[in-house]
Design a protein around this motif. Structure first.
Motif, PDB file in Angstrom:
ATOM      1  N   MET A   1      30.213 -14.910 -97.287  1.00 29.64           N
ATOM      2  CA  MET A   1      29.061 -14.206 -96.744  1.00 29.64           C
ATOM      3  C   MET A   1      29.210 -12.704 -96.845  1.00 29.64           C
ATOM      4  SD  MET A   1      27.586 -16.927 -96.215  1.00 29.64           S
ATOM      5  CE  MET A   1      26.028 -16.284 -95.679  1.00 29.64           C
ATOM      6  N   GLU A   2      30.096 -12.258 -97.715  1.00 31.73           N
ATOM      7  CA  GLU A   2      30.237 -10.841 -97.982  1.00 31.73           C
ATOM      8  C   GLU A   2      30.013 -10.607 -99.469  1.00 31.73           C
ATOM      9  OE1 GLU A   2      31.143  -9.155 -94.238  1.00 31.73           O
ATOM     10  OE2 GLU A   2      30.827  -8.196 -96.180  1.00 31.73           O
ATOM     11  N   PRO A   3      29.300  -9.539 -99.812  1.00 34.08           N
ATOM     12  CA  PRO A   3      29.227  -9.199-101.232  1.00 34.08           C
ATOM     13  C   PRO A   3      30.625  -8.874-101.735  1.00 34.08           C
ATOM     14  CG  PRO A   3      27.563  -8.006 -99.975  1.00 34.08           C
ATOM     15  CD  PRO A   3      28.496  -8.629 -98.989  1.00 34.08           C
ATOM     16  N   MET A   4      30.962  -9.393-102.900  1.00 32.95           N
ATOM     17  CA  MET A   4      32.262  -9.169-103.499  1.00 32.95           C
ATOM     18  C   MET A   4      32.083  -8.438-104.823  1.00 32.95           C
ATOM     19  SD  MET A   4      34.590 -10.366-101.483  1.00 32.95           S
ATOM     20  CE  MET A   4      36.023 -10.418-102.583  1.00 32.95           C
ATOM     21  N   ALA A   5      33.111  -7.734-105.217  1.00 30.35           N
ATOM     22  CA  ALA A   5      33.015  -6.963-106.454  1.00 30.35           C
ATOM     23  C   ALA A   5      34.348  -6.925-107.165  1.00 30.35           C
ATOM     24  CB  ALA A   5      32.541  -5.543-106.166  1.00 30.35           C
ATOM     25  N   TRP A   6      34.271  -6.702-108.439  1.00 25.47           N
ATOM     26  CA  TRP A   6      35.435  -6.382-109.255  1.00 25.47           C
ATOM     27  C   TRP A   6      35.381  -4.897-109.588  1.00 25.47           C
ATOM     28  CZ3 TRP A   6      39.657  -9.191-110.419  1.00 25.47           C
ATOM     29  CH2 TRP A   6      39.610 -10.566-110.191  1.00 25.47           C
ATOM     30  N   TYR A   7      36.553  -4.276-109.486  1.00 26.00           N
ATOM     31  CA  TYR A   7      36.713  -2.877-109.798  1.00 26.00           C
ATOM     32  C   TYR A   7      37.814  -2.756-110.850  1.00 26.00           C
ATOM     33  CZ  TYR A   7      34.556  -2.486-105.134  1.00 26.00           C
ATOM     34  OH  TYR A   7      33.723  -2.608-104.041  1.00 26.00           O
TER      35      TYR A   7
ATOM     36  N   ARG B   1      38.903   4.620-109.212  1.00 30.53           N
ATOM     37  CA  ARG B   1      38.539   3.215-109.342  1.00 30.53           C
ATOM     38  C   ARG B   1      37.018   3.104-109.501  1.00 30.53           C
ATOM     39  NH1 ARG B   1      41.708   0.395-104.881  1.00 30.53           N
ATOM     40  NH2 ARG B   1      43.420   0.912-106.282  1.00 30.53           N
ATOM     41  N   GLU B   2      36.571   2.274-110.434  1.00 24.67           N
ATOM     42  CA  GLU B   2      35.138   2.137-110.681  1.00 24.67           C
ATOM     43  C   GLU B   2      34.697   0.689-110.495  1.00 24.67           C
ATOM     44  OE1 GLU B   2      33.767   2.772-114.667  1.00 24.67           O
ATOM     45  OE2 GLU B   2      35.482   1.766-115.579  1.00 24.67           O
ATOM     46  N   LEU B   3      33.487   0.533-110.009  1.00 27.83           N
ATOM     47  CA  LEU B   3      32.928  -0.801-109.825  1.00 27.83           C
ATOM     48  C   LEU B   3      32.473  -1.341-111.172  1.00 27.83           C
ATOM     49  CD1 LEU B   3      30.700  -2.061-106.971  1.00 27.83           C
ATOM     50  CD2 LEU B   3      30.009  -2.487-109.333  1.00 27.83           C
TER      51      LEU B   3
ATOM     52  N   PRO C   1      26.221 -12.806-101.585  1.00 26.83           N
ATOM     53  CA  PRO C   1      26.312 -14.208-101.141  1.00 26.83           C
ATOM     54  C   PRO C   1      25.191 -15.075-101.713  1.00 26.83           C
ATOM     55  CG  PRO C   1      26.777 -12.746 -99.317  1.00 26.83           C
ATOM     56  CD  PRO C   1      26.310 -11.873-100.452  1.00 26.83           C
ATOM     57  N   SER C   2      24.059 -14.473-102.004  1.00 24.38           N
ATOM     58  CA  SER C   2      22.937 -15.220-102.576  1.00 24.38           C
ATOM     59  C   SER C   2      23.183 -15.600-104.027  1.00 24.38           C
ATOM     60  CB  SER C   2      21.659 -14.380-102.494  1.00 24.38           C
ATOM     61  OG  SER C   2      21.790 -13.220-103.309  1.00 24.38           O
ATOM     62  N   GLY C   3      24.154 -14.944-104.648  1.00 21.96           N
ATOM     63  CA  GLY C   3      24.418 -15.177-106.064  1.00 21.96           C
ATOM     64  C   GLY C   3      23.843 -14.115-106.973  1.00 21.96           C
ATOM     65  N   SER C   4      23.054 -13.222-106.416  1.00 26.62           N
ATOM     66  CA  SER C   4      22.525 -12.137-107.248  1.00 26.62           C
ATOM     67  C   SER C   4      23.665 -11.223-107.661  1.00 26.62           C
ATOM     68  CB  SER C   4      21.443 -11.364-106.500  1.00 26.62           C
ATOM     69  OG  SER C   4      21.974 -10.757-105.338  1.00 26.62           O
ATOM     70  N   THR C   5      23.516 -10.637-108.822  1.00 26.27           N
ATOM     71  CA  THR C   5      24.614  -9.869-109.403  1.00 26.27           C
ATOM     72  C   THR C   5      24.164  -8.490-109.862  1.00 26.27           C
ATOM     73  OG1 THR C   5      24.182 -10.866-111.562  1.00 26.27           O
ATOM     74  CG2 THR C   5      25.853 -11.925-110.176  1.00 26.27           C
ATOM     75  N   TYR C   6      25.151  -7.635-110.003  1.00 30.38           N
ATOM     76  CA  TYR C   6      24.936  -6.303-110.560  1.00 30.38           C
ATOM     77  C   TYR C   6      26.110  -6.009-111.478  1.00 30.38           C
ATOM     78  CZ  TYR C   6      25.523  -1.300-111.018  1.00 30.38           C
ATOM     79  OH  TYR C   6      25.742  -0.050-111.541  1.00 30.38           O
ATOM     80  N   TYR C   7      25.823  -5.348-112.609  1.00 26.48           N
ATOM     81  CA  TYR C   7      26.876  -4.978-113.547  1.00 26.48           C
ATOM     82  C   TYR C   7      26.776  -3.502-113.908  1.00 26.48           C
ATOM     83  CZ  TYR C   7      27.283 -10.019-114.143  1.00 26.48           C
ATOM     84  OH  TYR C   7      27.458 -11.358-113.907  1.00 26.48           O
TER      85      TYR C   7
ATOM     86  N   VAL D   1      43.711  -1.779-114.789  1.00 26.11           N
ATOM     87  CA  VAL D   1      44.084  -2.730-113.746  1.00 26.11           C
ATOM     88  C   VAL D   1      42.799  -3.113-113.024  1.00 26.11           C
ATOM     89  CG1 VAL D   1      45.452  -3.157-111.679  1.00 26.11           C
ATOM     90  CG2 VAL D   1      46.363  -1.695-113.502  1.00 26.11           C
ATOM     91  N   TYR D   2      42.587  -4.399-112.898  1.00 27.62           N
ATOM     92  CA  TYR D   2      41.371  -4.904-112.281  1.00 27.62           C
ATOM     93  C   TYR D   2      41.674  -5.408-110.872  1.00 27.62           C
ATOM     94  CZ  TYR D   2      38.815  -4.543-116.652  1.00 27.62           C
ATOM     95  OH  TYR D   2      38.182  -4.053-117.774  1.00 27.62           O
ATOM     96  N   TYR D   3      40.806  -5.029-109.954  1.00 25.03           N
ATOM     97  CA  TYR D   3      40.934  -5.405-108.551  1.00 25.03           C
ATOM     98  C   TYR D   3      39.638  -6.027-108.062  1.00 25.03           C
ATOM     99  CZ  TYR D   3      44.581  -1.731-108.659  1.00 25.03           C
ATOM    100  OH  TYR D   3      45.662  -0.953-108.965  1.00 25.03           O
TER     101      TYR D   3
END
Length: 114
Positions: free
Chosen positions: A31-37, A45-47, A53-59, A92-94
């Protein structure tokens, strides 16, 4: 306390693919938005991608069309499928929550050779 563990990085040739995984141990980031950086030496560090949580995404512009972020909440895992990799993707990806950042994990190194 939630601990983030990233894995799946490695050395790959340009044009190749990798799938990164991020597990939230001893808890969940459901229930938290998650991201890769990602981060390279000397740079902030960049997103790269985020998933709500809905499944919508941003790139980010650099990831659009090549990377796919997904999540498996029952497994407390967030994934990043990377394809058509370029040398400039080397970093390095986080993973982390988008809001209320958790302690950063160790990250996973991705190296793309030309």
């Amino acid at each position: 306390q939630v601990r983030l563990v990233e894995s799946g990085g490695g050395l790959v040739q340009a044009g190749g693919s990798l799938r990164l995984s991020c597990v939230a141990r001893r808890g969940s980031s459901r229930m938290e938005p998650m991201a890769w950086y990602r981060q390279t030496p000397g740079k902030a560090r960049e997103l790269v991608a985020r998933i709500n949580p809905s499944g919508s995404t941003y790139y980010s512009d650099s990831a659009q069309g090549r990377f796919i972020i997904s999540r498996d909440d029952p497994r407390d895992t967030t994934y990043l499928q990377m394809s058509k990799l370029k040398p400039e993707d080397t970093a390095v990806y986080y993973c982390n929550q988008v809001h209320l950042l958790l302690p950063w994990g160790q990250g996973t190194q991705v190296t793309v050779s030309s």
